[in-house]
Design an enzyme around this catalytic site. Structure first.
Site, PDB file in Angstrom:
ATOM      1  N   ASP A 153       0.886  -1.140   0.000  1.00 56.51           N
ATOM      2  CA  ASP A 153       0.000   0.000   0.000  1.00 56.51           C
ATOM      3  C   ASP A 153       0.948   1.219   0.000  1.00 56.51           C
ATOM      4  O   ASP A 153       2.141   1.080   0.278  1.00 56.51           O
ATOM      5  CB  ASP A 153      -0.911  -0.014   1.230  1.00 56.51           C
ATOM      6  CG  ASP A 153      -1.858   1.169   1.238  1.00 56.51           C
ATOM      7  OD1 ASP A 153      -2.352   1.549   0.172  1.00 56.51           O
ATOM      8  OD2 ASP A 153      -2.082   1.737   2.324  1.00 56.51           O
ATOM      9  N   ASP A 185      -0.029   4.965   0.955  1.00 53.88           N
ATOM     10  CA  ASP A 185      -0.264   5.998   1.976  1.00 53.88           C
ATOM     11  C   ASP A 185       0.013   5.449   3.374  1.00 53.88           C
ATOM     12  O   ASP A 185      -0.736   4.601   3.868  1.00 53.88           O
ATOM     13  CB  ASP A 185      -1.727   6.471   1.909  1.00 53.88           C
ATOM     14  CG  ASP A 185      -2.076   7.134   0.580  1.00 53.88           C
ATOM     15  OD1 ASP A 185      -1.208   7.810   0.013  1.00 53.88           O
ATOM     16  OD2 ASP A 185      -3.223   6.980   0.124  1.00 53.88           O
ATOM     17  N   GLY A 198      -6.934   3.445   4.423  1.00 54.24           N
ATOM     18  CA  GLY A 198      -7.216   2.464   3.373  1.00 54.24           C
ATOM     19  C   GLY A 198      -8.630   2.530   2.825  1.00 54.24           C
ATOM     20  O   GLY A 198      -8.966   1.829   1.876  1.00 54.24           O
ATOM     21  N   ILE A 199      -9.474   3.376   3.416  1.00 53.55           N
ATOM     22  CA  ILE A 199     -10.885   3.441   3.005  1.00 53.55           C
ATOM     23  C   ILE A 199     -11.064   4.494   1.905  1.00 53.55           C
ATOM     24  O   ILE A 199     -10.561   5.613   2.033  1.00 53.55           O
ATOM     25  CB  ILE A 199     -11.770   3.782   4.238  1.00 53.55           C
ATOM     26  CG1 ILE A 199     -11.555   2.752   5.353  1.00 53.55           C
ATOM     27  CG2 ILE A 199     -13.236   3.889   3.847  1.00 53.55           C
ATOM     28  CD1 ILE A 199     -11.943   1.329   5.019  1.00 53.55           C
ATOM     29  N   ARG A 243     -12.518   7.366  -0.829  1.00 51.33           N
ATOM     30  CA  ARG A 243     -12.931   8.747  -0.544  1.00 51.33           C
ATOM     31  C   ARG A 243     -14.390   8.851  -0.109  1.00 51.33           C
ATOM     32  O   ARG A 243     -14.706   9.448   0.915  1.00 51.33           O
ATOM     33  CB  ARG A 243     -12.705   9.592  -1.813  1.00 51.33           C
ATOM     34  CG  ARG A 243     -12.623  11.080  -1.545  1.00 51.33           C
ATOM     35  CD  ARG A 243     -12.355  11.833  -2.841  1.00 51.33           C
ATOM     36  NE  ARG A 243     -11.149  11.363  -3.522  1.00 51.33           N
ATOM     37  CZ  ARG A 243     -10.833  11.637  -4.797  1.00 51.33           C
ATOM     38  NH1 ARG A 243     -11.638  12.390  -5.513  1.00 51.33           N
ATOM     39  NH2 ARG A 243      -9.727  11.176  -5.333  1.00 51.33           N
ATOM     40  N   SER A 287      -6.098   4.757  -3.431  1.00 52.86           N
ATOM     41  CA  SER A 287      -6.122   6.175  -3.797  1.00 52.86           C
ATOM     42  C   SER A 287      -6.124   6.415  -5.307  1.00 52.86           C
ATOM     43  O   SER A 287      -5.378   5.792  -6.056  1.00 52.86           O
ATOM     44  CB  SER A 287      -4.903   6.881  -3.194  1.00 52.86           C
ATOM     45  OG  SER A 287      -4.867   8.224  -3.641  1.00 52.86           O
ATOM     46  N   ASN A 320      -5.104   9.150  -6.348  1.00 54.91           N
ATOM     47  CA  ASN A 320      -3.940  10.035  -6.495  1.00 54.91           C
ATOM     48  C   ASN A 320      -2.621   9.265  -6.421  1.00 54.91           C
ATOM     49  O   ASN A 320      -1.553   9.871  -6.382  1.00 54.91           O
ATOM     50  CB  ASN A 320      -3.954  11.099  -5.397  1.00 54.91           C
ATOM     51  CG  ASN A 320      -5.131  12.060  -5.552  1.00 54.91           C
ATOM     52  OD1 ASN A 320      -5.178  12.837  -6.503  1.00 54.91           O
ATOM     53  ND2 ASN A 320      -6.090  11.992  -4.653  1.00 54.91           N
ATOM     54  N   ASP A 346      -0.608  -0.744   6.431  1.00 54.92           N
ATOM     55  CA  ASP A 346      -0.685  -0.100   7.751  1.00 54.92           C
ATOM     56  C   ASP A 346      -2.133   0.041   8.229  1.00 54.92           C
ATOM     57  O   ASP A 346      -2.381   0.637   9.275  1.00 54.92           O
ATOM     58  CB  ASP A 346      -0.015   1.279   7.730  1.00 54.92           C
ATOM     59  CG  ASP A 346      -0.826   2.307   6.964  1.00 54.92           C
ATOM     60  OD1 ASP A 346      -1.579   1.915   6.052  1.00 54.92           O
ATOM     61  OD2 ASP A 346      -0.719   3.503   7.279  1.00 54.92           O
TER      62      ASP A 346
HETATM   63  C1  BG6 Z   1      -6.117   5.284   0.758  1.00 52.11           C
HETATM   64  C2  BG6 Z   1      -6.006   6.154   1.984  1.00 52.11           C
HETATM   65  O1  BG6 Z   1      -4.848   4.891   0.350  1.00 52.11           O
HETATM   66  O2  BG6 Z   1      -6.728   6.012  -0.299  1.00 52.11           O
HETATM   67  C3  BG6 Z   1      -7.362   6.707   2.371  1.00 52.11           C
HETATM   68  O3  BG6 Z   1      -5.498   5.366   3.052  1.00 52.11           O
HETATM   69  C4  BG6 Z   1      -7.982   7.431   1.181  1.00 52.11           C
HETATM   70  O4  BG6 Z   1      -7.201   7.592   3.454  1.00 52.11           O
HETATM   71  C5  BG6 Z   1      -8.028   6.482  -0.018  1.00 52.11           C
HETATM   72  O5  BG6 Z   1      -9.292   7.868   1.501  1.00 52.11           O
HETATM   73  C6  BG6 Z   1      -8.603   7.151  -1.264  1.00 52.11           C
HETATM   74  O6  BG6 Z   1      -7.746   8.175  -1.655  1.00 52.11           O
HETATM   75  P1  BG6 Z   1      -8.083   9.272  -2.757  1.00 52.11           P
HETATM   76  O7  BG6 Z   1      -6.749   9.928  -3.013  1.00 52.11           O
HETATM   77  O8  BG6 Z   1      -8.598   8.548  -3.954  1.00 52.11           O
HETATM   78  O9  BG6 Z   1      -9.087  10.187  -2.166  1.00 52.11           O
HETATM   79 MG    MG Z   2      -1.712   2.693   4.067  1.00 56.71          MG
END
Ligand code: BG6
Ligand code: MG
Length: 228
Positions: free
Chosen positions: A22, A24, A59-60, A62, A127, A129, A181
């Site tokens: 993972d 983040d 990990g959850i 958006r 994510s 991003n 994590d």
């Molecule tokens: C996960 C993060 O990797 O990505 C979460 O741990 C986040 O906190 C999720 O909500 C989605 O990310 P994004 O960048 O698509 O909003």
């Molecule tokens: Mg993580």
């Protein structure tokens, strides 16, 4: 001396050919930026939101994260879209200055070590991003594949994202180690039949086969040795 001197001491050798990280919170501290962006939005909306509550959001995705923060408050869909867009714009503001210096201690050393050993490396991050963060961290050339928030429908704790990553690596889950994590991430990895390394407090990632506080000083041999 044991009555069964041979069988009792034979362990199944574990063959690991891939690592799925993972992003983040493991390789870089963007988990903190996700928290700050949600907190800024929650403050603007007058909704209480604590760092402790944020732990459950690791990990959850958006939208699910926003639903958790709203705690049953009902808003029209356009307002929900606006809040998700605002949170994402704050997050993107925070990640725009990320460089290689923002790799967490031990992360680059472990990635280099795995690559030198011929182990395939993937990212499995919820994510949307992730690609930008990876580019800014400069680790793209070390990666064999990237599975992100665009790759699958069902996100963690469903195993789909890690199964997508394993398929990209052309490896079975049993030959891959997932480094996570988040408790939702460990749950997802176990559900998919992966080996698991948890980073962080045991209360959060204790379901993993092996737990380290973070990657600082953690070598491939420490992980593989602990999985044996
Ligand atoms: C996960 C993060 O990797 O990505 C979460 O741990 C986040 O906190 C999720 O909500 C989605 O990310 P994004 O960048 O698509 O909003
Ligand atoms: Mg993580």
């Amino acid at each position: 001396m044991s009555d069964t001197p041979y069988t009792a001491q034979i362990r199944n050798p574990i063959i690991v050919s891939g690592f799925i990280f993972d992003l983040d919170g493991e390789l870089t501290d963007t988990a903190e930026y996700h928290y700050r962006a949600w907190k800024r939005l929650a403050d603007e909306e007058g909704i209480p939101f604590s760092q402790q509550e944020n732990e459950t959001l690791l990990g959850i995705p958006r939208r699910e994260s926003l639903m958790f923060i709203l705690k049953g408050r009902v808003y029209p869909e356009d307002k929900i879209q606006d809040m998700m867009a605002r949170k994402n714009s704050y997050y993107r503001e925070y990640i725009k200055d990320i460089t290689q210096q923002d790799l967490l201690p031990g992360a680059k050393a472990l990635l280099d070590e795995l690559q030198a050993a011929g182990i395939k490396i993937a990212i499995g991050s919820a994510s949307k991003n992730a690609q930008e963060v990876i580019t800014r961290l400069g680790i793209g050339p070390l990666l064999d594949s990237i599975s992100d928030g665009y790759s699958v429908e069902r996100q963690k704790p469903a195993p789909d994202l890690f199964l997508h990553a394993a398929a990209q690596l052309n490896l079975s889950p049993a030959r891959c180690v997932v480094v996570e994590d988040a408790s939702a991430g460990i749950e997802a990895a176990i559900a998919g039949g992966f080996h698991t390394v948890g980073l962080g407090p045991v209360e959060r990632v204790g379901a993993a086969e092996v737990v380290f506080p973070n990657l600082d000083g953690v070598h491939m041999a420490d992980i593989l040795g602990a999985l044996m």
